[in-house]
Design a protein around this motif. Sequence first.
Motif, PDB file in Angstrom:
ATOM      1  N   ILE A  74       0.866  -1.178   0.000  1.00 35.81           N
ATOM      2  CA  ILE A  74       0.000   0.000   0.000  1.00 35.81           C
ATOM      3  C   ILE A  74       0.903   1.227   0.000  1.00 35.81           C
ATOM      4  O   ILE A  74       1.816   1.332   0.826  1.00 35.81           O
ATOM      5  CB  ILE A  74      -0.925   0.036   1.240  1.00 35.81           C
ATOM      6  CG1 ILE A  74      -1.782  -1.238   1.331  1.00 35.81           C
ATOM      7  CG2 ILE A  74      -1.795   1.291   1.225  1.00 35.81           C
ATOM      8  CD1 ILE A  74      -2.805  -1.421   0.239  1.00 35.81           C
ATOM      9  N   ILE A  75       0.636   2.127  -0.926  1.00 38.55           N
ATOM     10  CA  ILE A  75       1.426   3.355  -1.028  1.00 38.55           C
ATOM     11  C   ILE A  75       0.493   4.563  -0.976  1.00 38.55           C
ATOM     12  O   ILE A  75      -0.674   4.468  -1.350  1.00 38.55           O
ATOM     13  CB  ILE A  75       2.291   3.384  -2.306  1.00 38.55           C
ATOM     14  CG1 ILE A  75       1.418   3.320  -3.569  1.00 38.55           C
ATOM     15  CG2 ILE A  75       3.318   2.249  -2.283  1.00 38.55           C
ATOM     16  CD1 ILE A  75       2.171   3.565  -4.870  1.00 38.55           C
ATOM     17  N   PRO A  76       0.992   5.721  -0.523  1.00 36.12           N
ATOM     18  CA  PRO A  76       0.156   6.917  -0.445  1.00 36.12           C
ATOM     19  C   PRO A  76       0.041   7.629  -1.793  1.00 36.12           C
ATOM     20  O   PRO A  76       0.834   7.402  -2.712  1.00 36.12           O
ATOM     21  CB  PRO A  76       0.895   7.790   0.570  1.00 36.12           C
ATOM     22  CG  PRO A  76       2.328   7.408   0.402  1.00 36.12           C
ATOM     23  CD  PRO A  76       2.312   5.928   0.064  1.00 36.12           C
ATOM     24  N   PHE A  77      -0.907   8.527  -1.856  1.00 39.81           N
ATOM     25  CA  PHE A  77      -1.134   9.368  -3.033  1.00 39.81           C
ATOM     26  C   PHE A  77       0.070  10.249  -3.305  1.00 39.81           C
ATOM     27  O   PHE A  77       0.710  10.756  -2.397  1.00 39.81           O
ATOM     28  CB  PHE A  77      -2.368  10.252  -2.793  1.00 39.81           C
ATOM     29  CG  PHE A  77      -2.658  11.210  -3.918  1.00 39.81           C
ATOM     30  CD1 PHE A  77      -3.367  10.789  -5.023  1.00 39.81           C
ATOM     31  CD2 PHE A  77      -2.220  12.520  -3.869  1.00 39.81           C
ATOM     32  CE1 PHE A  77      -3.639  11.658  -6.064  1.00 39.81           C
ATOM     33  CE2 PHE A  77      -2.488  13.401  -4.904  1.00 39.81           C
ATOM     34  CZ  PHE A  77      -3.202  12.967  -6.002  1.00 39.81           C
ATOM     35  N   GLY A  85     -11.383  14.332 -11.136  1.00 38.44           N
ATOM     36  CA  GLY A  85     -10.625  15.291 -11.934  1.00 38.44           C
ATOM     37  C   GLY A  85      -9.575  16.043 -11.133  1.00 38.44           C
ATOM     38  O   GLY A  85      -8.591  16.525 -11.693  1.00 38.44           O
ATOM     39  N   ASN A  86      -9.786  16.161  -9.826  1.00 42.40           N
ATOM     40  CA  ASN A  86      -8.805  16.841  -8.978  1.00 42.40           C
ATOM     41  C   ASN A  86      -8.820  16.206  -7.587  1.00 42.40           C
ATOM     42  O   ASN A  86      -9.294  16.796  -6.624  1.00 42.40           O
ATOM     43  CB  ASN A  86      -9.098  18.345  -8.901  1.00 42.40           C
ATOM     44  CG  ASN A  86      -7.947  19.126  -8.304  1.00 42.40           C
ATOM     45  OD1 ASN A  86      -7.073  18.566  -7.641  1.00 42.40           O
ATOM     46  ND2 ASN A  86      -7.940  20.431  -8.534  1.00 42.40           N
ATOM     47  N   PRO A  87      -8.297  14.990  -7.487  1.00 45.85           N
ATOM     48  CA  PRO A  87      -8.356  14.283  -6.202  1.00 45.85           C
ATOM     49  C   PRO A  87      -7.584  14.984  -5.084  1.00 45.85           C
ATOM     50  O   PRO A  87      -7.985  14.916  -3.930  1.00 45.85           O
ATOM     51  CB  PRO A  87      -7.785  12.903  -6.507  1.00 45.85           C
ATOM     52  CG  PRO A  87      -7.015  13.064  -7.764  1.00 45.85           C
ATOM     53  CD  PRO A  87      -7.673  14.177  -8.527  1.00 45.85           C
ATOM     54  N   LYS A  88      -6.506  15.649  -5.421  1.00 47.58           N
ATOM     55  CA  LYS A  88      -5.729  16.348  -4.395  1.00 47.58           C
ATOM     56  C   LYS A  88      -6.599  17.412  -3.728  1.00 47.58           C
ATOM     57  O   LYS A  88      -6.642  17.515  -2.509  1.00 47.58           O
ATOM     58  CB  LYS A  88      -4.473  16.979  -4.992  1.00 47.58           C
ATOM     59  CG  LYS A  88      -3.574  17.609  -3.931  1.00 47.58           C
ATOM     60  CD  LYS A  88      -2.281  18.123  -4.536  1.00 47.58           C
ATOM     61  CE  LYS A  88      -1.363  18.712  -3.494  1.00 47.58           C
ATOM     62  NZ  LYS A  88      -1.923  19.804  -2.718  1.00 47.58           N
ATOM     63  N   LEU A  89      -7.323  18.177  -4.525  1.00 49.88           N
ATOM     64  CA  LEU A  89      -8.197  19.233  -3.997  1.00 49.88           C
ATOM     65  C   LEU A  89      -9.340  18.650  -3.166  1.00 49.88           C
ATOM     66  O   LEU A  89      -9.619  19.124  -2.065  1.00 49.88           O
ATOM     67  CB  LEU A  89      -8.764  20.078  -5.141  1.00 49.88           C
ATOM     68  CG  LEU A  89      -9.804  21.134  -4.754  1.00 49.88           C
ATOM     69  CD1 LEU A  89      -9.146  22.251  -3.951  1.00 49.88           C
ATOM     70  CD2 LEU A  89     -10.481  21.690  -6.000  1.00 49.88           C
ATOM     71  N   ILE A 132      -7.168  15.162  -0.456  1.00 45.19           N
ATOM     72  CA  ILE A 132      -5.958  15.453   0.307  1.00 45.19           C
ATOM     73  C   ILE A 132      -6.019  16.824   0.976  1.00 45.19           C
ATOM     74  O   ILE A 132      -5.790  16.940   2.187  1.00 45.19           O
ATOM     75  CB  ILE A 132      -4.700  15.347  -0.589  1.00 45.19           C
ATOM     76  CG1 ILE A 132      -4.660  14.012  -1.351  1.00 45.19           C
ATOM     77  CG2 ILE A 132      -3.428  15.601   0.227  1.00 45.19           C
ATOM     78  CD1 ILE A 132      -4.609  12.770  -0.512  1.00 45.19           C
ATOM     79  N   ASP A 133      -6.321  17.850   0.194  1.00 43.95           N
ATOM     80  CA  ASP A 133      -6.325  19.216   0.731  1.00 43.95           C
ATOM     81  C   ASP A 133      -7.396  19.433   1.792  1.00 43.95           C
ATOM     82  O   ASP A 133      -7.317  20.376   2.568  1.00 43.95           O
ATOM     83  CB  ASP A 133      -6.497  20.249  -0.391  1.00 43.95           C
ATOM     84  CG  ASP A 133      -5.299  20.294  -1.333  1.00 43.95           C
ATOM     85  OD1 ASP A 133      -4.259  19.678  -1.014  1.00 43.95           O
ATOM     86  OD2 ASP A 133      -5.408  20.932  -2.398  1.00 43.95           O
ATOM     87  N   THR A 157      -7.103   1.119  -5.717  1.00 47.13           N
ATOM     88  CA  THR A 157      -7.067   2.382  -4.990  1.00 47.13           C
ATOM     89  C   THR A 157      -8.243   2.466  -4.033  1.00 47.13           C
ATOM     90  O   THR A 157      -9.256   1.788  -4.211  1.00 47.13           O
ATOM     91  CB  THR A 157      -7.068   3.590  -5.959  1.00 47.13           C
ATOM     92  OG1 THR A 157      -6.831   4.788  -5.224  1.00 47.13           O
ATOM     93  CG2 THR A 157      -8.387   3.712  -6.706  1.00 47.13           C
ATOM     94  N   VAL A 158      -8.080   3.299  -3.027  1.00 49.83           N
ATOM     95  CA  VAL A 158      -9.146   3.560  -2.059  1.00 49.83           C
ATOM     96  C   VAL A 158      -8.856   4.919  -1.428  1.00 49.83           C
ATOM     97  O   VAL A 158      -7.702   5.336  -1.334  1.00 49.83           O
ATOM     98  CB  VAL A 158      -9.233   2.452  -0.982  1.00 49.83           C
ATOM     99  CG1 VAL A 158      -7.966   2.381  -0.146  1.00 49.83           C
ATOM    100  CG2 VAL A 158     -10.468   2.618  -0.106  1.00 49.83           C
ATOM    101  N   ALA A 159      -9.907   5.601  -1.021  1.00 52.53           N
ATOM    102  CA  ALA A 159      -9.736   6.914  -0.394  1.00 52.53           C
ATOM    103  C   ALA A 159     -10.475   6.959   0.935  1.00 52.53           C
ATOM    104  O   ALA A 159     -11.457   6.245   1.145  1.00 52.53           O
ATOM    105  CB  ALA A 159     -10.270   8.013  -1.315  1.00 52.53           C
ATOM    106  N   LEU A 160      -9.968   7.794   1.813  1.00 53.62           N
ATOM    107  CA  LEU A 160     -10.661   8.145   3.052  1.00 53.62           C
ATOM    108  C   LEU A 160     -10.970   9.633   2.956  1.00 53.62           C
ATOM    109  O   LEU A 160     -10.071  10.473   2.968  1.00 53.62           O
ATOM    110  CB  LEU A 160      -9.791   7.852   4.276  1.00 53.62           C
ATOM    111  CG  LEU A 160      -9.637   6.386   4.637  1.00 53.62           C
ATOM    112  CD1 LEU A 160      -8.580   6.203   5.722  1.00 53.62           C
ATOM    113  CD2 LEU A 160     -10.965   5.789   5.098  1.00 53.62           C
ATOM    114  N   LEU A 161     -12.246   9.944   2.803  1.00 56.06           N
ATOM    115  CA  LEU A 161     -12.720  11.319   2.638  1.00 56.06           C
ATOM    116  C   LEU A 161     -13.123  11.864   4.000  1.00 56.06           C
ATOM    117  O   LEU A 161     -13.952  11.254   4.691  1.00 56.06           O
ATOM    118  CB  LEU A 161     -13.917  11.330   1.680  1.00 56.06           C
ATOM    119  CG  LEU A 161     -14.607  12.650   1.413  1.00 56.06           C
ATOM    120  CD1 LEU A 161     -13.685  13.600   0.669  1.00 56.06           C
ATOM    121  CD2 LEU A 161     -15.882  12.419   0.599  1.00 56.06           C
ATOM    122  N   LYS A 162     -12.562  12.994   4.374  1.00 52.05           N
ATOM    123  CA  LYS A 162     -12.884  13.581   5.676  1.00 52.05           C
ATOM    124  C   LYS A 162     -14.299  14.163   5.652  1.00 52.05           C
ATOM    125  O   LYS A 162     -14.628  14.991   4.808  1.00 52.05           O
ATOM    126  CB  LYS A 162     -11.877  14.677   6.030  1.00 52.05           C
ATOM    127  CG  LYS A 162     -12.104  15.264   7.403  1.00 52.05           C
ATOM    128  CD  LYS A 162     -11.039  16.279   7.750  1.00 52.05           C
ATOM    129  CE  LYS A 162     -11.276  16.832   9.145  1.00 52.05           C
ATOM    130  NZ  LYS A 162     -10.221  17.797   9.507  1.00 52.05           N
TER     131      LYS A 162
END
Length: 155
Positions: free
Chosen positions: A7-10, A41-45, A48-49, A66-71
């Motif tokens: 598992i690696i980070p974005f 289209g802008n996963p960092k925004l 991550i941000d 891939t998988v994300a944890l959305l705050k």
Amino acid sequence: MKNKIAIIPFGDHLAGHFAALNKAWLKKYFEVEALDEKMLGNPKLHYIDKGGFIFFATFNDEIAGTVALLKVTDTIFELSKMAVEEKYHGKNIGNIMMEFCLAEAKKMTLEKVILYSNTTLLAAIHLYEKYGFKAVTDFTSEYKRANIKMELEII
């Protein structure tokens, strides 16, 4: 080592993989909605941000999932945009990503992790139930495809 999963980070260089994996999955089962386009289209925004995380599973150093944890709040995160490339199905990658995310949730001392899904996705629902997620009866979602919300109490 053969068949090594990590598992690696974005990283910005991985944004295209995040979009491609999720769009392929969405097109196979549903459709890519406007909100998907915006977030992919802008996963960092959008992740991550805002205090969230995106992770990738690699299989022999190739991006496999891939998988994300959305705050959502300081103590609630949404498990979001989990996808595994079809050629890597059956290699336990979904389980490994799930275990990694839940370990991260514990490290962050979250109260709960939530997710939205669709009951036609039997393998996904089985995976979520296997890790203790329970269906919530009263909910709304911004996604047309979501007909179930599940949550897991962490603390």
